[in-house]
Design an enzyme around this catalytic site. Structure first.
Site, PDB file in Angstrom:
ATOM      1  N   HIS A 108       0.768  -0.585  -0.470  1.00 53.51           N
ATOM      2  CA  HIS A 108      -0.199  -0.091   0.054  1.00 53.51           C
ATOM      3  C   HIS A 108       1.111   0.943  -0.286  1.00 53.51           C
ATOM      4  CE1 HIS A 108      -3.803   2.243   1.071  1.00 53.51           C
ATOM      5  NE2 HIS A 108      -3.341   2.784   1.580  1.00 53.51           N
TER       6      HIS A 108
ATOM      7  N   ASP B 252     -13.889   4.893   8.603  1.00 54.79           N
ATOM      8  CA  ASP B 252     -13.072   5.448   7.335  1.00 54.79           C
ATOM      9  C   ASP B 252     -13.382   6.322   6.694  1.00 54.79           C
ATOM     10  OD1 ASP B 252     -10.113   6.373   6.873  1.00 54.79           O
ATOM     11  OD2 ASP B 252     -10.352   4.741   4.683  1.00 54.79           O
TER      12      ASP B 252
ATOM     13  N   ARG C 193     -12.755  14.686   7.244  1.00 56.11           N
ATOM     14  CA  ARG C 193     -11.188  14.814   7.613  1.00 56.11           C
ATOM     15  C   ARG C 193     -11.086  16.172   5.975  1.00 56.11           C
ATOM     16  NH1 ARG C 193      -7.800  10.095   7.123  1.00 56.11           N
ATOM     17  NH2 ARG C 193      -5.566  11.395   7.325  1.00 56.11           N
TER      18      ARG C 193
ATOM     19  N   SER D 239      -6.277   5.713   9.305  1.00 58.41           N
ATOM     20  CA  SER D 239      -6.978   5.286   8.569  1.00 58.41           C
ATOM     21  C   SER D 239      -6.803   4.338   6.711  1.00 58.41           C
ATOM     22  CB  SER D 239      -7.271   6.554   7.534  1.00 58.41           C
ATOM     23  OG  SER D 239      -7.299   6.484   6.243  1.00 58.41           O
TER      24      SER D 239
ATOM     25  N   LYS E 192      -8.022  -0.353   6.715  1.00 61.13           N
ATOM     26  CA  LYS E 192      -8.234  -0.758   5.866  1.00 61.13           C
ATOM     27  C   LYS E 192      -7.450  -1.879   5.503  1.00 61.13           C
ATOM     28  CE  LYS E 192      -8.598   3.151   3.478  1.00 61.13           C
ATOM     29  NZ  LYS E 192      -8.141   4.577   3.418  1.00 61.13           N
TER      30      LYS E 192
HETATM   31  N1  URA Z   1      -4.859   7.339   2.270  1.00 58.38           N
HETATM   32  C1  URA Z   1      -5.928   6.376   2.910  1.00 58.38           C
HETATM   33  O1  URA Z   1      -6.255   5.697   3.100  1.00 58.38           O
HETATM   34  N2  URA Z   1      -6.108   7.771   4.304  1.00 58.38           N
HETATM   35  C2  URA Z   1      -5.494   8.420   4.719  1.00 58.38           C
HETATM   36  O2  URA Z   1      -5.779   9.025   5.548  1.00 58.38           O
HETATM   37  C3  URA Z   1      -4.646   9.190   4.004  1.00 58.38           C
HETATM   38  C4  URA Z   1      -4.015   8.451   2.620  1.00 58.38           C
END
Ligand code: URA
Length: 444
Positions: free
Chosen positions: A86, A165, A172, A187, A191
């Protein structure tokens, strides 16, 4: 008597710098998902967290509760160690599309869920959809079947992955609380935990195109995410890499897929190759395929002998895409308008504001300006001059592609504004800055 928790008390407690307990965090997450807590109270708490931070214990509770707010994907139907990678978000970052087929060609198992573009940053799913017919919405059974058959599949996140999220991210985005270490860490990791892989390799970006502006803050973010992953039983590591200039030469969906094919053919820009080889080798190392040097060699061999490109072809075919574009990248849809951007100055390029360059690409149609914007797969930028290069007036800096003539001039101005020049050749910053795992931080 049952404890009576109130959102207003939670906000005041965090505002005053105190630690929230698990019941309070659960009340908050349950309340945002059910809709019981209004957006203005959630926003107030986000801002309090932004200024007061979170302890490691609070962050661990928050992340797991966010992950459990939706489906926890069960990948037990896939044999072997499942690998995930990621990126924290960047411009021109097409590494997943290079790394996933390489890893699968070397015997690793990539069962990956990816996202779409966010703000000025691109997303793998939008890029893959530039391949005609490519289906990023496989059902879980087909996803698992494909990974068992060919070792790799990349699909979009299921609708119910960490819904908490989604709500928090949307708020946000409009309350100035995106670039915050505990909020980004929870966040991303909520995931990743929900997506079910056994090993998680993170690519945490710093610089002008990233949410973290300095390498030090990116290392801190990486450490937090590694600790969340390890504490939840996932083997987790992170590279900290520069986003002070776009990665590779191409930005924009079809253009980036073309560059991926170049790299898998043993060509392509050096920075992209260096980063992809490190990421792929680390994933193989996490999957017990050998020490780092052995894994680097496996990666290089898979490019040299064509097996990584063949794996991309298999993946595209399995997901309904048109494989002919791999052998003849001319088959991608073409932008009607193509413009060479010529330098107005002479000197060395000393800085590229990468966020601004990402915005210029979005303005050409490669990203979304509004939630329902339709992406133009052919739009984007090919960069010919990067930091450290010497240019004369009139030299071509970049080629801009779009399907709509009227988008060209404002995007070109944005690109010009992103560049700085100097009379002396600047030093190149480091691309791969550090590696972080449970043993600590290794400066590279
Ligand atoms: N990517 C995400 O999934 N969340 C964030 O807060 C920043 C980048």
């Amino acid at each position: 008597m049952a404890r009576h928790i109130r959102m207003i008390d939670i906000i005041c407690k965090k505002r005053d710098g105190k630690e929230l307990d698990k019941d309070e965090i659960k009340f908050f997450i349950d309340g945002i998902v059910s809709g019981a807590i209004p957006d203005y109270q959630t926003s107030a708490l986000l801002m309090a967290i932004h200024f007061q931070g979170m302890t490691d214990r609070e962050l661990a509770d928050l992340t797991l509760l966010m992950a459990k707010s939706g489906e926890m994907v069960d990948l037990s139907g896939i044999k072997g160690l499942k690998l995930d990678k990621h990126s924290s978000g960047g411009v021109g970052d097409k590494t997943t599309m290079v790394v996933a087929p390489i890893v699968a060609a070397c015997g690793g198992i990539m069962a990956k869920m990816s996202g779409r573009g966010l703000g000025h940053t691109g997303g793998t799913i939008d890029k893959l959809e530039a391949i005609p017919g490519f289906n990023t919405a496989l059902c879980k059974e087909d996803f698992i079947h494909q990974v068992n058959e060919i070792g790799v599949s990349v699909i979009g996140q299921t609708g119910n992955l960490a819904p908490a999220d989604k709500i928090l991210y949307a708020l946000r985005d409009v309350t100035g609380t995106v670039p915050n270490i505990p909020l980004i860490a929870s966040s991303i990791m909520s995931k990743k935990l929900a997506a079910g892989a056994d090993c998680i390799l993170l690519d945490v970006k710093f610089g002008s195109g990233a949410f973290m502006k300095t390498p030090e803050s990116a290392v801190e973010l990486a450490q937090k995410m590694v600790s969340i992953g390890e504490n939840n039983g996932r083997r987790t590591a992170a590279y900290v890499t520069s986003m002070d200039s776009p990665l590779g030469q191409n930005i924009g969906n079809a253009l980036e897929v073309q560059e991926v094919i170049d790299v898998l053919r043993g060509q392509g820009p050096e920075d992209l190759i260096i980063e992809c080889v490190s990421l792929a080798a680390s994933l193989l190392h996490m999957a017990n395929k050998g020490d780092m040097e052995t894994c680097r060699q496996l990666v290089r061999t898979s490019i040299e002998n064509g097996s990584a490109l063949e794996k991309l072809r298999e993946m595209v075919k399995a997901q309904g895409g048109d494989v002919s574009v791999i052998d003849a990248p001319d088959g991608f849809s073409k932008a009607g308008v193509c413009h060479e951007l010529k330098s107005r100055e002479a000197g060395y390029i000393s800085g590229m504001n990468t966020e601004e360059i990402g915005i210029a690409s979005t303005m050409l149609g490669a990203g979304r300006e509004q939630l329902d914007s339709v992406i133009d797969p052919a739009a984007g930028i090919v960069i010919w001059r990067k930091i450290g290069d010497r240019v004369d007036k009139g030299d071509v800096l970049a080629t801009l592609y779009t399907s709509r003539d009227e988008l060209l001039a404002p995007a070109a101005e944005r690109y010009y504004g992103a560049l700085t020049y100097s009379s002396k050749q600047p030093e190149k910053g480091s691309l791969v800055y550090a590696f972080v795992d449970k043993n600590g931080v290794e400066r590279l």
